[in-house]
Design an enzyme around this catalytic site. Structure first.
Site, PDB file in Angstrom:
ATOM      1  N   LYS A 145       8.344  -2.695  15.776  1.00 20.32           N
ATOM      2  CA  LYS A 145       8.330  -3.936  15.007  1.00 20.32           C
ATOM      3  C   LYS A 145       7.699  -5.070  15.825  1.00 20.32           C
ATOM      4  O   LYS A 145       6.961  -5.907  15.288  1.00 20.32           O
ATOM      5  CB  LYS A 145       9.755  -4.314  14.605  1.00 20.32           C
ATOM      6  CG  LYS A 145       9.876  -5.603  13.792  1.00 20.32           C
ATOM      7  CD  LYS A 145       9.225  -5.491  12.440  1.00 20.32           C
ATOM      8  CE  LYS A 145       9.383  -6.762  11.609  1.00 20.32           C
ATOM      9  NZ  LYS A 145      10.777  -7.019  11.220  1.00 20.32           N
ATOM     10  N   ASN A 149       2.352 -12.435   1.710  1.00 16.35           N
ATOM     11  CA  ASN A 149       3.511 -12.978   2.419  1.00 16.35           C
ATOM     12  C   ASN A 149       3.119 -14.057   3.427  1.00 16.35           C
ATOM     13  O   ASN A 149       2.092 -13.952   4.093  1.00 16.35           O
ATOM     14  CB  ASN A 149       4.244 -11.854   3.164  1.00 16.35           C
ATOM     15  CG  ASN A 149       5.557 -12.321   3.755  1.00 16.35           C
ATOM     16  OD1 ASN A 149       6.310 -13.038   3.121  1.00 16.35           O
ATOM     17  ND2 ASN A 149       5.837 -11.907   4.985  1.00 16.35           N
TER      18      ASN A 149
END
Length: 307
Positions: A183, A251
């Site tokens: 991540k 986003n």
């Protein structure tokens, strides 16, 4: 299961909204307008498929939460110690605190305060944007991965089952470093650049000058991970980050949302983490150093901008 989401920003609200039909959920956040809007009209979650309203309880102070089985930490990294103290006061001996935050070090902070036997570290590929009080946009879907250790094995299975029942694709992993660094590398490529350019995720992959910088930052982070002996959860980090840009094209990254509001970002635990880790290994990371320094400068000059 009784659940408290500590930090009901974009991602905290999104997860709380998903879990509310399946569990007893309380959103804890200091933003009173947001809390009041949720309690008055429900939490509105928009997506390309349409808008839905979820009834969920929201509060501004921890004393109104009560005892919980699961505390999900979604605050910014500089607030993690505070959130961990809140979680410690809410959880029973068998309770679990789960961090799904960005960056390095949040799990260690949580474990130090609530105990390793009550700490779970996870990552999620979902993206969300807070539109206003009581309103969030689900801007990108993806899997959630929960790290399992022998101390919390059964608890993690119960959480994964809850998430899956709520419609959140969830996997359990025994490799925490791979999860967190996987991540981190994605955030390294996307967050700082979107914040500095003030663009949504998709433009980084579409515009060659930005794609070049993004690829270089990711490649540096990959070298640091390799030097630390960490195996990333995907074979090609550069291609993976580009794919995330495409799947979350609409986003606004969390760092972009922070800078648009003039708030402190998570720069220290994302690009800053790569800079610090690289320094200990003697690896040059000039692109990450530049992104890190530019974000520091951006934060320092919020009130000094020319218009």
């Amino acid at each position: 299961m009784r659940v408290c989401v500590i930090g009901a920003g974009a991602m905290g609200s999104l997860f709380g909204g998903f879990l509310a039909p399946m569990a007893s959920v309380v959103l804890l956040d200091p933003w009173r307008a947001h809390v009041e809007a949720i309690n008055r009209q429900g939490l509105r979650i928009g997506s390309p498929e349409g808008e839905r309203t979820v009834q969920v309880k929201a509060v501004s102070v921890a004393e109104e939460v009560g005892a919980v089985d699961l505390a999900i930490v979604f605050v910014k990294s500089h607030q993690t110690a505070w959130a961990a103290e809140v979680a410690k006061g809410l959880l029973g001996p068998q309770g679990l605190a789960l961090t799904l935050q960005n960056g390095l070090g949040n799990g260690e902070t949580l474990a130090r305060i609530v105990g390793e036997e009550r700490t779970c570290v996870g990552v999620t590929a979902h993206g969300a944007t807070l539109l206003g009080p009581g309103q969030v946009r689900h801007a990108g879907k993806g899997a959630t991965h929960l790290g399992r250790t022998p101390l919390i094995a059964n608890k993690v299975v119960a959480v994964a089952d809850l998430f899956a029942a709520a419609g959140l694709e969830t996997h359990i992993s025994d490799n925490l470093d791979s999860l967190v660094w996987g991540k981190l590398v994605i955030n390294v490529g996307i967050n700082a650049l979107t914040a500095l350019m003030r663009v949504k995720n998709g433009l980084l992959e579409q515009m060659p000058p930005l794609r070049q910088v993004m690829d270089a930052a990711v490649s540096e982070a990959m070298l640091v991970a390799q030097a630390k002996g960490i195996s990333l959860p995907y074979p090609d980090p550069v291609a993976q980050v580009a794919a995330v840009c495409r799947t979350t094209a609409g986003n606004r990254s969390s760092m972009l949302q922070d800078t648009l509001r003039g708030q402190l970002t998570e720069n220290e635990v994302i690009n800053g983490a790569i800079v610090r880790e690289a320094a200990t290994l003697g690896i040059a990371v000039p692109v990450n150093q530049t992104l890190y320094s530019l974000l520091k400068g951006l934060e320092a000059t919020y009130g000094l901008r020319e218009t």
